[in-house]
Write a protein that holds these residues in place. Structure first.
Motif, PDB file in Angstrom:
ATOM      1  N   LEU A  93       8.644  -0.019 -12.495  1.00 25.92           N
ATOM      2  CA  LEU A  93       8.418  -0.128 -11.052  1.00 25.92           C
ATOM      3  C   LEU A  93       7.740  -1.451 -10.716  1.00 25.92           C
ATOM      4  O   LEU A  93       8.115  -2.129  -9.749  1.00 25.92           O
ATOM      5  CB  LEU A  93       7.549   1.038 -10.560  1.00 25.92           C
ATOM      6  N   GLY A  94       6.734  -1.813 -11.496  1.00 23.85           N
ATOM      7  CA  GLY A  94       6.047  -3.071 -11.259  1.00 23.85           C
ATOM      8  C   GLY A  94       6.966  -4.269 -11.417  1.00 23.85           C
ATOM      9  O   GLY A  94       6.945  -5.198 -10.602  1.00 23.85           O
ATOM     10  N   LEU A  95       7.788  -4.243 -12.480  1.00 28.00           N
ATOM     11  CA  LEU A  95       8.743  -5.329 -12.694  1.00 28.00           C
ATOM     12  C   LEU A  95       9.663  -5.485 -11.489  1.00 28.00           C
ATOM     13  O   LEU A  95       9.951  -6.607 -11.046  1.00 28.00           O
ATOM     14  CB  LEU A  95       9.583  -5.060 -13.936  1.00 28.00           C
ATOM     15  N   THR A  96      10.135  -4.358 -10.954  1.00 27.37           N
ATOM     16  CA  THR A  96      11.097  -4.399  -9.859  1.00 27.37           C
ATOM     17  C   THR A  96      10.438  -4.747  -8.532  1.00 27.37           C
ATOM     18  O   THR A  96      10.925  -5.607  -7.785  1.00 27.37           O
ATOM     19  CB  THR A  96      11.820  -3.057  -9.734  1.00 27.37           C
ATOM     20  N   LEU A  97       9.319  -4.091  -8.216  1.00 28.66           N
ATOM     21  CA  LEU A  97       8.669  -4.319  -6.931  1.00 28.66           C
ATOM     22  C   LEU A  97       8.040  -5.708  -6.848  1.00 28.66           C
ATOM     23  O   LEU A  97       7.761  -6.198  -5.754  1.00 28.66           O
ATOM     24  CB  LEU A  97       7.610  -3.243  -6.679  1.00 28.66           C
ATOM     25  N   GLY A  98       7.830  -6.339  -8.005  1.00 27.97           N
ATOM     26  CA  GLY A  98       7.352  -7.714  -7.987  1.00 27.97           C
ATOM     27  C   GLY A  98       8.366  -8.676  -7.397  1.00 27.97           C
ATOM     28  O   GLY A  98       8.029  -9.825  -7.076  1.00 27.97           O
ATOM     29  N   LEU A  99       9.613  -8.227  -7.228  1.00 25.06           N
ATOM     30  CA  LEU A  99      10.673  -9.055  -6.657  1.00 25.06           C
ATOM     31  C   LEU A  99      10.787  -8.905  -5.141  1.00 25.06           C
ATOM     32  O   LEU A  99      11.615  -9.583  -4.523  1.00 25.06           O
ATOM     33  CB  LEU A  99      12.024  -8.695  -7.294  1.00 25.06           C
ATOM     34  N   LEU A 100       9.989  -8.029  -4.543  1.00 26.18           N
ATOM     35  CA  LEU A 100      10.072  -7.827  -3.095  1.00 26.18           C
ATOM     36  C   LEU A 100       9.688  -9.109  -2.355  1.00 26.18           C
ATOM     37  O   LEU A 100       8.838  -9.877  -2.811  1.00 26.18           O
ATOM     38  CB  LEU A 100       9.148  -6.679  -2.666  1.00 26.18           C
ATOM     39  N   LEU A 108      -2.071   1.311 -13.894  1.00 24.34           N
ATOM     40  CA  LEU A 108      -2.197   0.071 -14.667  1.00 24.34           C
ATOM     41  C   LEU A 108      -0.850  -0.448 -15.172  1.00 24.34           C
ATOM     42  O   LEU A 108      -0.616  -1.670 -15.135  1.00 24.34           O
ATOM     43  CB  LEU A 108      -3.177   0.281 -15.821  1.00 24.34           C
ATOM     44  N   PRO A 109       0.070   0.411 -15.661  1.00 20.63           N
ATOM     45  CA  PRO A 109       1.387  -0.113 -16.062  1.00 20.63           C
ATOM     46  C   PRO A 109       2.123  -0.781 -14.899  1.00 20.63           C
ATOM     47  O   PRO A 109       2.795  -1.801 -15.084  1.00 20.63           O
ATOM     48  CB  PRO A 109       2.132   1.123 -16.570  1.00 20.63           C
ATOM     49  N   TYR A 110       1.994  -0.212 -13.713  1.00 25.55           N
ATOM     50  CA  TYR A 110       2.627  -0.790 -12.526  1.00 25.55           C
ATOM     51  C   TYR A 110       2.097  -2.191 -12.251  1.00 25.55           C
ATOM     52  O   TYR A 110       2.861  -3.137 -12.007  1.00 25.55           O
ATOM     53  CB  TYR A 110       2.397   0.136 -11.332  1.00 25.55           C
ATOM     54  N   HIS A 111       0.776  -2.342 -12.293  1.00 23.25           N
ATOM     55  CA  HIS A 111       0.185  -3.656 -12.037  1.00 23.25           C
ATOM     56  C   HIS A 111       0.571  -4.651 -13.122  1.00 23.25           C
ATOM     57  O   HIS A 111       0.838  -5.829 -12.836  1.00 23.25           O
ATOM     58  CB  HIS A 111      -1.340  -3.538 -11.942  1.00 23.25           C
ATOM     59  N   LEU A 112       0.612  -4.186 -14.369  1.00 25.77           N
ATOM     60  CA  LEU A 112       1.029  -5.068 -15.457  1.00 25.77           C
ATOM     61  C   LEU A 112       2.481  -5.520 -15.254  1.00 25.77           C
ATOM     62  O   LEU A 112       2.819  -6.688 -15.513  1.00 25.77           O
ATOM     63  CB  LEU A 112       0.886  -4.346 -16.798  1.00 25.77           C
ATOM     64  N   GLY A 113       3.312  -4.628 -14.768  1.00 30.35           N
ATOM     65  CA  GLY A 113       4.700  -4.985 -14.496  1.00 30.35           C
ATOM     66  C   GLY A 113       4.807  -6.036 -13.411  1.00 30.35           C
ATOM     67  O   GLY A 113       5.597  -6.991 -13.525  1.00 30.35           O
ATOM     68  N   ARG A 114       4.026  -5.886 -12.342  1.00 29.64           N
ATOM     69  CA  ARG A 114       4.056  -6.892 -11.264  1.00 29.64           C
ATOM     70  C   ARG A 114       3.604  -8.257 -11.786  1.00 29.64           C
ATOM     71  O   ARG A 114       4.221  -9.290 -11.486  1.00 29.64           O
ATOM     72  CB  ARG A 114       3.148  -6.468 -10.107  1.00 29.64           C
ATOM     73  N   PRO A 152      16.792   3.116  -4.635  1.00 34.46           N
ATOM     74  CA  PRO A 152      17.314   3.518  -5.951  1.00 34.46           C
ATOM     75  C   PRO A 152      16.226   3.811  -6.982  1.00 34.46           C
ATOM     76  O   PRO A 152      16.533   4.322  -8.063  1.00 34.46           O
ATOM     77  CB  PRO A 152      18.143   2.300  -6.387  1.00 34.46           C
ATOM     78  N   LEU A 153      14.955   3.493  -6.664  1.00 35.70           N
ATOM     79  CA  LEU A 153      13.877   3.663  -7.639  1.00 35.70           C
ATOM     80  C   LEU A 153      13.183   5.019  -7.516  1.00 35.70           C
ATOM     81  O   LEU A 153      12.158   5.240  -8.160  1.00 35.70           O
ATOM     82  CB  LEU A 153      12.833   2.554  -7.460  1.00 35.70           C
ATOM     83  N   ARG A 154      13.728   5.908  -6.718  1.00 32.78           N
ATOM     84  CA  ARG A 154      13.068   7.196  -6.498  1.00 32.78           C
ATOM     85  C   ARG A 154      12.802   7.976  -7.780  1.00 32.78           C
ATOM     86  O   ARG A 154      11.755   8.615  -7.909  1.00 32.78           O
ATOM     87  CB  ARG A 154      13.895   8.031  -5.509  1.00 32.78           C
ATOM     88  N   GLY A 202       0.797  -1.226   0.000  1.00 35.87           N
ATOM     89  CA  GLY A 202       0.000   0.000   0.000  1.00 35.87           C
ATOM     90  C   GLY A 202       0.829   1.275   0.000  1.00 35.87           C
ATOM     91  O   GLY A 202       0.532   2.215  -0.754  1.00 35.87           O
ATOM     92  N   PRO A 203       1.896   1.365   0.833  1.00 39.08           N
ATOM     93  CA  PRO A 203       2.693   2.596   0.834  1.00 39.08           C
ATOM     94  C   PRO A 203       3.324   2.903  -0.523  1.00 39.08           C
ATOM     95  O   PRO A 203       3.411   4.071  -0.919  1.00 39.08           O
ATOM     96  CB  PRO A 203       3.771   2.299   1.889  1.00 39.08           C
ATOM     97  N   PHE A 204       3.743   1.866  -1.253  1.00 41.94           N
ATOM     98  CA  PHE A 204       4.321   2.093  -2.576  1.00 41.94           C
ATOM     99  C   PHE A 204       3.268   2.603  -3.552  1.00 41.94           C
ATOM    100  O   PHE A 204       3.540   3.451  -4.400  1.00 41.94           O
ATOM    101  CB  PHE A 204       4.946   0.800  -3.113  1.00 41.94           C
ATOM    102  N   VAL A 205       2.059   2.068  -3.426  1.00 40.54           N
ATOM    103  CA  VAL A 205       0.958   2.512  -4.287  1.00 40.54           C
ATOM    104  C   VAL A 205       0.595   3.962  -3.986  1.00 40.54           C
ATOM    105  O   VAL A 205       0.446   4.784  -4.897  1.00 40.54           O
ATOM    106  CB  VAL A 205      -0.267   1.597  -4.106  1.00 40.54           C
ATOM    107  N   LEU A 206       0.461   4.296  -2.703  1.00 38.96           N
ATOM    108  CA  LEU A 206       0.092   5.661  -2.328  1.00 38.96           C
ATOM    109  C   LEU A 206       1.170   6.661  -2.739  1.00 38.96           C
ATOM    110  O   LEU A 206       0.851   7.802  -3.105  1.00 38.96           O
ATOM    111  CB  LEU A 206      -0.157   5.727  -0.820  1.00 38.96           C
ATOM    112  N   ALA A 207       2.431   6.249  -2.692  1.00 40.32           N
ATOM    113  CA  ALA A 207       3.504   7.144  -3.127  1.00 40.32           C
ATOM    114  C   ALA A 207       3.375   7.459  -4.612  1.00 40.32           C
ATOM    115  O   ALA A 207       3.575   8.609  -5.040  1.00 40.32           O
ATOM    116  CB  ALA A 207       4.861   6.503  -2.842  1.00 40.32           C
ATOM    117  N   GLN A 208       3.007   6.460  -5.401  1.00 39.61           N
ATOM    118  CA  GLN A 208       2.834   6.681  -6.833  1.00 39.61           C
ATOM    119  C   GLN A 208       1.604   7.547  -7.112  1.00 39.61           C
ATOM    120  O   GLN A 208       1.630   8.409  -7.989  1.00 39.61           O
ATOM    121  CB  GLN A 208       2.698   5.339  -7.555  1.00 39.61           C
TER     122      GLN A 208
END
Length: 233
Positions: free
Chosen positions: A148-155, A56-62, A132-134, A29-35
């Motif tokens: 962002l989605g591609l990267t945060l999907g690795l958390l 939507l691009p973020y979710h597609l990336g995840r 580093p993703l700021r 949630g915090p990452f989503v609210l920041a975006q």
């Protein structure tokens, strides 16, 4: 792919939906609210900013990351089994996945089993990894949002680990891809609710989801365990 794989994919989608409310709201949630905050400050028409807030691009990336990981681990599991000739290896991996789901369910029903530090450690690690993703967070639309989605999907995420173990146990890259894509798609509604309505609105459903999710984890444990038994049989 047989009916069992499709059943597990459906269960993974439902897991993503309920897990999105009970787990992802707090973790992602915090990452989503920041975006969303960054999109609101972008220049341009209000309608364009509102569309950008859907992320939507973020979710597609995840979903892309989850699906790719599912295919990769499934291919690896299948390759190892073929090279070693150990037919029960995939069944063993599925048993581990069933235990992971079982743990998720039991922790949901009996929170004391989890201890008190896991969530905080995961959030702290996520914050360090995303530092580093700021630049992407500053303008999280289009390609930036997808990256962002591609990267945060690795958390790190316990639900993702259990899903990947299940995907690996199939030994079929296509099955692994479908299962993890279904999981990723299931997490979208809760995070979309956060981006459009705010965290407070999503939290209204969180308590209900928190009661139902452990039962679903137990169902997943049964389905994965049944698949393992089917392989051994």
């Amino acid at each position: 792919m047989d009916f069992m794989v499709w059943s597990l994919a459906a269960a993974m989608f439902t897991t993503g939906m309920l897990g999105g409310l009970s787990h992802c709201v707090g973790m992602c949630g915090p990452f989503v609210l920041a975006q969303v905050g960054a999109c609101a400050n972008l220049p341009g028409p209000v309608l364009s900013r509102a569309r950008g807030s859907m992320l939507l691009p973020y979710h597609l990336g995840r979903i892309t990351t989850y699906a790719a990981l599912g295919a990769l681990v499934a291919a690896g599991g299948g390759a190892v089994t073929r090279m070693t000739g150990v037919s029960w290896l995939l069944a063993f991996i599925l048993c581990l996945a069933a235990l992971l789901f079982l743990r998720q369910g039991l922790v949901g029903l009996f929170p004391r089993l989890a201890g008190g530090t896991g969530g905080g450690l995961a959030i702290g690690l996520g914050q360090r990894l995303t530092a580093p993703l700021r630049p992407l967070f500053a303008r999280p639309i289009g390609l930036n949002g997808y990256l962002l989605g591609l990267t945060l999907g690795l958390l790190p995420c316990g639900l993702v680990y259990a899903g990947l173990a299940s995907a690996m146990g199939t030994g079929d890259p296509l099955a692994g891809l479908i299962m993890m894509a279904a999981f990723g798609a299931g997490t979208v509604p809760a995070l979309l609710a956060i981006s459009l309505l705010g965290g407070a609105a999503a939290n209204r459903w969180r308590s209900t989801a928190a009661r139902v999710t452990p039962l679903l984890m137990l169902v997943n444990a049964f389905l994965v365990g049944r698949m393992a038994w089917h392989m051994l049989g």
